[in-house]
Design a protein around this motif. Structure first.
Motif, PDB file in Angstrom:
ATOM      1  N   SER B  29      52.525  19.834  44.915  1.00  0.00           N
ATOM      2  CA  SER B  29      52.092  21.032  45.630  1.00  0.00           C
ATOM      3  C   SER B  29      52.549  22.266  44.848  1.00  0.00           C
ATOM      4  CB  SER B  29      52.642  21.038  47.053  1.00  0.00           C
ATOM      5  OG  SER B  29      54.038  21.121  46.997  1.00  0.00           O
ATOM      6  N   PRO B  30      51.821  23.389  44.988  1.00  0.00           N
ATOM      7  CA  PRO B  30      52.209  24.606  44.264  1.00  0.00           C
ATOM      8  C   PRO B  30      53.627  25.028  44.659  1.00  0.00           C
ATOM      9  CG  PRO B  30      50.050  24.854  45.297  1.00  0.00           C
ATOM     10  CD  PRO B  30      50.639  23.593  45.831  1.00  0.00           C
ATOM     11  N   ASN B  35      56.782  31.141  43.922  1.00  0.00           N
ATOM     12  CA  ASN B  35      55.622  32.036  43.838  1.00  0.00           C
ATOM     13  C   ASN B  35      55.765  33.198  44.818  1.00  0.00           C
ATOM     14  OD1 ASN B  35      54.404  30.552  41.870  1.00  0.00           O
ATOM     15  ND2 ASN B  35      52.898  29.570  43.194  1.00  0.00           N
ATOM     16  N   THR B  83      43.812  45.175  32.419  1.00  0.00           N
ATOM     17  CA  THR B  83      42.756  44.156  32.340  1.00  0.00           C
ATOM     18  C   THR B  83      42.062  44.246  30.993  1.00  0.00           C
ATOM     19  OG1 THR B  83      42.420  44.357  34.712  1.00  0.00           O
ATOM     20  CG2 THR B  83      40.692  43.239  33.473  1.00  0.00           C
ATOM     21  N   GLY B  86      43.831  42.806  28.262  1.00  0.00           N
ATOM     22  CA  GLY B  86      43.995  41.351  28.369  1.00  0.00           C
ATOM     23  C   GLY B  86      45.373  40.923  28.852  1.00  0.00           C
ATOM     24  N   PHE B  88      46.472  41.748  32.221  1.00  0.00           N
ATOM     25  CA  PHE B  88      46.528  41.618  33.679  1.00  0.00           C
ATOM     26  C   PHE B  88      46.494  40.164  34.144  1.00  0.00           C
ATOM     27  CE2 PHE B  88      45.231  41.632  38.054  1.00  0.00           C
ATOM     28  CZ  PHE B  88      45.906  42.724  38.589  1.00  0.00           C
ATOM     29  N   ASP B  89      45.673  39.325  33.495  1.00  0.00           N
ATOM     30  CA  ASP B  89      45.576  37.925  33.948  1.00  0.00           C
ATOM     31  C   ASP B  89      46.915  37.192  33.790  1.00  0.00           C
ATOM     32  OD1 ASP B  89      45.103  38.160  31.229  1.00  0.00           O
ATOM     33  OD2 ASP B  89      43.856  36.372  31.114  1.00  0.00           O
ATOM     34  N   ALA B  92      49.075  38.500  36.593  1.00  0.00           N
ATOM     35  CA  ALA B  92      48.670  37.929  37.878  1.00  0.00           C
ATOM     36  C   ALA B  92      49.078  36.466  37.983  1.00  0.00           C
ATOM     37  CB  ALA B  92      47.157  38.055  38.050  1.00  0.00           C
ATOM     38  N   LYS B  93      49.075  35.780  36.860  1.00  0.00           N
ATOM     39  CA  LYS B  93      49.503  34.384  36.858  1.00  0.00           C
ATOM     40  C   LYS B  93      50.959  34.285  37.277  1.00  0.00           C
ATOM     41  CE  LYS B  93      49.970  30.401  34.056  1.00  0.00           C
ATOM     42  NZ  LYS B  93      50.009  29.593  35.261  1.00  0.00           N
ATOM     43  N   PHE B  94      51.756  35.267  36.799  1.00  0.00           N
ATOM     44  CA  PHE B  94      53.175  35.272  37.145  1.00  0.00           C
ATOM     45  C   PHE B  94      53.406  35.770  38.571  1.00  0.00           C
ATOM     46  CE2 PHE B  94      57.156  37.653  37.483  1.00  0.00           C
ATOM     47  CZ  PHE B  94      58.066  36.636  37.197  1.00  0.00           C
ATOM     48  N   ALA B  95      52.838  36.936  38.896  1.00  0.00           N
ATOM     49  CA  ALA B  95      53.176  37.593  40.161  1.00  0.00           C
ATOM     50  C   ALA B  95      52.258  37.222  41.319  1.00  0.00           C
ATOM     51  CB  ALA B  95      53.181  39.097  39.950  1.00  0.00           C
ATOM     52  N   GLY B  96      51.119  36.604  41.032  1.00  0.00           N
ATOM     53  CA  GLY B  96      50.204  36.172  42.085  1.00  0.00           C
ATOM     54  C   GLY B  96      49.811  37.283  43.036  1.00  0.00           C
ATOM     55  N   ILE B 100      47.645  40.851  43.043  1.00  0.00           N
ATOM     56  CA  ILE B 100      46.246  40.599  43.388  1.00  0.00           C
ATOM     57  C   ILE B 100      45.881  41.264  44.713  1.00  0.00           C
ATOM     58  CG2 ILE B 100      44.533  38.813  43.930  1.00  0.00           C
ATOM     59  CD1 ILE B 100      46.127  36.917  42.067  1.00  0.00           C
ATOM     60  N   ASN B 108      41.137  45.051  39.046  1.00  0.00           N
ATOM     61  CA  ASN B 108      40.952  43.937  38.103  1.00  0.00           C
ATOM     62  C   ASN B 108      39.648  43.192  38.359  1.00  0.00           C
ATOM     63  OD1 ASN B 108      41.724  40.634  38.138  1.00  0.00           O
ATOM     64  ND2 ASN B 108      41.860  41.674  36.176  1.00  0.00           N
ATOM     65  N   SER B 109      39.325  42.991  39.646  1.00  0.00           N
ATOM     66  CA  SER B 109      38.136  42.215  39.978  1.00  0.00           C
ATOM     67  C   SER B 109      36.850  42.974  39.644  1.00  0.00           C
ATOM     68  CB  SER B 109      38.148  41.807  41.452  1.00  0.00           C
ATOM     69  OG  SER B 109      37.891  42.933  42.257  1.00  0.00           O
TER      70      SER B 109
END
Lengths: 345, 161
Positions: B29-30, B35, B83, B86, B88-89, B92-96, B100, B108-109
């Motif tokens: 599980s995550p 996170n 973004t 390159g 931001f992704d 976001a992977k780190f901070a979720g 986001i 970003n979206s």
């Protein structure tokens, strides 16, 4: 006319002979810095490969892998009778545009990530049936083209669950020939194949590809063993395409459940998706995509066969036959797996 | 014929459920807790810094509305810039959810598809795909706002009578 080369319920033999003559691989930067990095012919420094879009880059990778295979076979493009290839993109963009430059009779294939084995099986059939002298078979995938088609724009920020897999930026190709290679060169022969059935075990989560495809891999393997009357230890290595770490565990559990000896399953079975990257390369459950099994097979496994480390290998590329819209319509993910047996003579 | 179709559908559903449960034992599980902590710290840091800046602007004589708008613009522009670079992704992977959920995720979206679909041209590429990520959020968000607004209005009317 009787199907003389068919055995069992869904398998076939290639008695006339179909030999792997050449192989070519092109992989991205991440794949090149993985544990198999040194096996590949070309490792990109930039995944754009000097092109203007990811799709064009993937197409060029596939073309270069094809050319490398032809070159290694000691042949010219003109000697190839049929080219079989596929990728993950809509209307097979990478393969079709690669074929535009190649001027070789072309059949496009879609088997999702199972495409490499699909092209090997069909190529061997063409050779064994006497319909072609030399066949070029390949497949490709690219992380960025797959992301933008199936998921989200590449720069979009998000978190992947641990079960997610990483689409390999990779292309692999081989030349299958009716003529064995010359003296002194290891003779690797495609000897039997099993065409898989679509099996849907009801997984709906697109981040659970390994689990979705595992039952298809098990079904194909069990049918292959039954049709040929072999045990799993007949092979030095049985390798699935892109089930990843989670899918590999499930397959081993299901095989043991089906009565195969646990120790032999653990010893003989592996998955390309777990071989292409190390765990610290941030790929979660491992690699996926057509290019995953294509590059691991053409770059790593065939090399090991040439070096005599492996004599008998069963390659079993696995595919998740979902479309961009099918999950949105509430459909689960159907899986497929084809198997081809290769032997060093 | 129809009966067997129904039966097969039911069987497939049952298999799907059983297999789904079976698969769970193989699926890690995550890391919810770590996170969550990362999202809390990074998200909190962004909000605190933004609030600090807003207060400083207000101290300098700006009205609360203007200072709020200025800070919002700054957050959006920073997220867009990150973004484009390159970065931001990875952030976001780190901070979720920490980056986001706030307006930074919205920025970003919008920029991510703009970069992605540039190759298909400014009109049919960027123009038609710019809202692929943010669009569904906007449609549902605005629809929900209208629905809640209507309910609020009705409750007001009833209480008024």
């Amino acid at each position: 006319m009787m199907a003389l080369k068919k055995i069992g319920s869904q398998s076939m033999l290639f008695p006339s002979g179909a030999w792997i003559r050449g192989r070519g691989t092109v992989v991205g930067k991440k794949e090149g810095s993985g544990p198999l990095g040194s096996c590949f012919d070309i490792v990109l420094q930039d995944d754009m490969y000097g092109e203007k879009s990811w799709e064009k880059a993937e197409s060029k990778m596939l073309k270069d892998a094809m050319m490398k295979a032809v070159q290694r076979a000691g042949l010219e493009k003109e000697n190839i009778d049929v080219m079989l290839s596929g990728d993950l993109l809509n209307q097979l963009m990478s393969s079709s545009f690669m074929a535009r430059d190649m001027h070789i009779p072309f059949l496009g294939l879609y088997g999702a990530c199972s495409t490499m084995t699909e092209s090997l099986v069909l190529g061997s059939i063409l050779i064994d049936g006497g319909f072609a002298e030399n066949v070029l078979a390949g497949a490709s995938s690219h992380f960025c083209t797959a992301e933008r088609q199936f998921r989200l724009p590449v720069e979009h920020g998000n978190q992947r669950p641990p079960s997610a897999q990483w689409t390999a930026t990779a292309a692999g190709a081989v030349v299958i020939s009716g003529q064995p290679p010359g003296p002194g060169i290891p003779r690797i022969r495609a000897e039997a194949a099993t065409i898989g059935r679509v099996i849907d075990a009801g997984i709906k989560d697109a981040n659970q590809m390994g689990a979705a495809m595992a039952p298809a891999a098990v079904d194909t393997l069990l049918n292959h063993l039954q049709d040929t009357g072999r045990g799993i230890d007949y092979y030095d290595l049985v390798v699935s395409g892109d089930l990843g770490f989670i899918g590999r565990e499930i397959v081993m559990d299901l095989l043991v459940d089906a009565g195969l000896p646990s120790a032999k399953v653990r010893e003989r079975y592996d998955d390309c998706g777990t071989m292409l990257y190390t765990k610290d390369q941030d790929v979660h459950s491992g690699g996926s995509g057509c290019g995953c099994s294509a590059s691991v097979f053409a770059g790593h496994l065939l090399q090991r066969m040439e070096q005599g480390e492996l004599k008998k290998v069963l390659l079993m590329s696995t595919g998740a036959m979902l479309s961009v819209i099918s999950p949105l319509q509430g459909e689960s993910i159907p899986g497929i797996a084809h198997a081809i047996s290769l032997e060093v003579e | 014929m129809k009966d067997s179709d129904e039966k097969e559908k039911k069987l497939r559903k049952d298999i799907g459920k059983a297999y789904g449960d079976y698969v769970k034992q193989f699926t890690p599980s995550p890391a919810y807790v770590s996170n969550g902590i990362k999202a809390f710290l990074v998200g909190g840091l962004i909000c605190t810094a933004a609030f600090w800046l807003q207060k400083r602007l207000q101290d300098g004589g700006m009205s609360e509305t203007d200072a709020g708008a200025f800070v919002t613009i700054l957050l959006v522009v920073s997220a867009q810039l990150l973004t484009g670079l390159g970065v931001f992704d990875s952030l976001a992977k780190f901070a979720g959810a920490g980056v986001i959920v706030p307006i930074t995720g919205f920025a970003n979206s919008m920029v991510a598809p703009a970069i992605e679909y540039k190759k298909e041209g400014p009109v049919l590429g960027v123009g038609s795909k710019l809202f692929t990520v943010a669009g569904p959020v906007l449609v549902c968000g605005i629809s929900a706002a209208v629905a809640v607004g209507l309910i609020y209005w009705m409750i007001g009317r009833i209480q008024g009578v």
